[in-house]
Scaffold this motif. Structure first.
Motif, mmCIF file in Angstrom:
data_model
loop_
_atom_site.group_PDB
_atom_site.id
_atom_site.type_symbol
_atom_site.label_atom_id
_atom_site.label_comp_id
_atom_site.label_asym_id
_atom_site.label_seq_id
_atom_site.Cartn_x
_atom_site.Cartn_y
_atom_site.Cartn_z
ATOM 1 N N THR A 175 -3.845 -2.517 -4.895
ATOM 2 C CA THR A 175 -4.073 -1.442 -3.780
ATOM 3 C C THR A 175 -5.541 -0.579 -3.901
ATOM 4 O O THR A 175 -5.628 -0.249 -5.117
ATOM 5 C CB THR A 175 -3.040 -0.447 -3.616
ATOM 6 N N PRO A 183 -4.757 5.054 0.914
ATOM 7 C CA PRO A 183 -5.443 3.639 0.915
ATOM 8 C C PRO A 183 -6.431 3.324 1.721
ATOM 9 O O PRO A 183 -6.604 4.111 2.995
ATOM 10 C CB PRO A 183 -4.297 2.580 1.243
ATOM 11 N N ALA A 211 0.866 -1.140 -0.012
ATOM 12 C CA ALA A 211 -0.116 0.007 -0.222
ATOM 13 C C ALA A 211 1.000 1.178 0.015
ATOM 14 O O ALA A 211 0.943 2.133 0.783
ATOM 15 C CB ALA A 211 -1.128 0.150 1.271
#
Length: 482
Positions: free
Chosen positions: A186, A158, A143
């Protein structure tokens, strides 16, 4: 009888699967924990019917038993739309940014490591600052992005659940041996109107003006680098989604051994998928107990069929997100109905503006960075605090959840415990007074101070990691209620 597939019946929703276990630990690694992969041409896919070939149907292939890899495990990889390289020898090829919901997108790509780079790989380059790496049993989260949009002052982050988990790929220990190429994804927060976005990837570089495209439909073929996962079918009933999948590798491909996935010589939980849609909710498979679906990664040239059951997010459209691979929308049979239970997880969209991080899920929380609001060890608002508080005021005024606010003060572990407790109370009260002036009548406030009692993350690791953790722990959190 050799088990092959009647491919005319298959729905070609395809994605790589590398993070096959969740919250599981393996036994001893087998002798060959790694492997290499050459480039192979996709084998031809048969379209013959069962009547013409005598092949077994899907129902006749037993679950959990290896069989020769079917022809449709051939792979066609998405083309790179941009590439960036880190100093430690990693290359990231961006393949797509797809719209997943009004407030989120999914970023897909491939991480590539050169042979012999394992000694210099830094897994911290894949994580969001302040979020520690996972336990070695699970691996490292991927991420690393922050997202911006032209003309928008906010930075989009994220998505994360209440326990800080991202909706993202998990890369297991040992993946970096042998010059790994791993498909990764992600899920990022993003504004609904964004047609293109900018991605910042610390340690790698930036991607500018990346188009946001619709989710690939069921006719799209999104393949992984080595191991492949094919979704054969999916049904929705009573708030659950049941997906039948094939995991395996083509005959001419060789991929990673069990050690890369922390597999032992026994079957472990298969939890490599998430079911989601256009909302904040995602259903994930059980990773333990009777509901755990068990399987092993087959060797090259073989495949295995598994069934995975997840809570239904309840959306009309269904998207299956492999931990490591390319997400694809999927038309499941049955009726959409929101499920329940611990495995239906709320992943909140998050934005950061001028020291204020807004997390919007089933409830909204605004976390204020006290290093922006206060001088070190002080509880008097600085002259720079006005801009941060204005972000909080704007976010609160846009909500329809009520006008009752809970304001909680928190510190890191530096200094004396009693001092930190009083400091957290004083800072929460200072924020309450400032908000009361800006919000006006009709709002009620509850103020709490917790000092260092409710740390978000442990303050340990390298000096850089400790500093990042302390910064996250120093905060004033505002939660809006009814």
């Amino acid at each position: 009888m050799i088990r092959t597939r009647r491919t005319a019946m298959l729905v070609p929703v395809l994605a790589a699967v590398l993070g096959l276990t969740s919250a599981c630990t393996g036994g001893d690694d087998p002798e060959d924990p790694t492997g290499t992969s050459g480039t192979t041409e996709p084998p031809e896919t048969s379209t013959s019917t069962e009547e013409e070939t005598g092949q077994e149907t899907e129902d006749e292939i037993p679950l959990g038993e290896n069989y020769p890899a079917p022809a449709d495990l051939a792979r066609e990889l998405p083309e790179s739309i941009g590439s960036a390289q880190s100093e430690s020898g990693q290359t990231f090829d961006l393949t797509a940014v797809h719209r997943l919901g009004e407030d989120r997108v999914v970023v897909s790509g491939v991480i590539t490591l050169e042979d012999g780079s394992s000694d210099t790989v830094d897994p911290h380059e894949w994580r969001e600052a302040g979020y520690p790496e996972l336990s070695l049993a699970r691996g490292f989260e991927f991420a690393p992005f922050s997202l911006t949009v032209e003309g928008d002052e906010a930075t989009y982050l994220p998505v994360r659940a209440e326990d800080d988990a991202c909706l993202c790929s998990v890369l297991r220990p040992g993946f970096q041996e042998g010059g790994a190429e791993l498909a990764v994804m992600t899920v990022m927060s993003a504004p609904a109107e964004a047609e293109s976005v900018n991605l910042e990837m610390p340690g790698f570089g930036d991607f500018a003006d990346v188009p946001v495209s619709p989710m690939p439909d069921a006719a799209s073929q999104a393949w992984g680098k080595r191991e492949a996962l094919v979704v054969r079918s999916a049904t929705r009933e009573g708030g659950t989604v049941t997906a039948r999948v094939t995991v395996g590798m083509p005959d001419e491909a060789s991929g990673y051994g069990y050690g890369v996935y922390n597999f032992g010589q026994e079957q472990l939980c298969f939890a490599g998928l998430n079911a989601t849609g256009g909302t904040t909710l995602a259903g994930k498979p059980a990773a333990e107990g009777d509901a755990c679906v068990r399987g092993m990664l087959p060797p090259a040239g073989e495949a295995v069929d598994l069934e995975v059951t997840m809570p239904d997010p309840g959306t009309d459209e269904l998207v299956l997100l492999p931990w490591n691979g390319y997400p694809v929308s999927f038309e499941a049979s049955g009726t959409a109905e929101q499920g329940s239970g611990d495995n239906l997880v709320d992943y909140t969209a998050r934005t950061r503006t001028e020291g204020a991080t807004v997390a919007q899920g089933e409830e909204m929380t605004v976390s204020l960075d006290t290093s922006v609001l206060f001088d070190f060890g002080e509880s008097t608002l600085t002259s720079e605090a006005e801009e941060t508080l204005s972000v909080a005021v704007e976010a609160l005024q846009q909500q329809e959840q009520g006008r009752s606010l809970t304001i909680d003060g928190h510190t890191d572990t530096q200094g004396e415990e009693d001092f930190n407790m009083q400091l957290s109370i004083d800072r929460a009260e200072a924020v309450r007074d400032a908000l009361a002036d800006e919000l006006g009548d009709g709002w009620s406030f509850t103020v709490n101070g917790y000092g260092e009692e409710q740390l978000l993350v442990e303050e340990q690791g390298t000096p850089e990691e400790v500093e990042e953790a302390q910064a996250r722990n120093r905060r004033v959190e505002i939660t809006i209620g009814g």
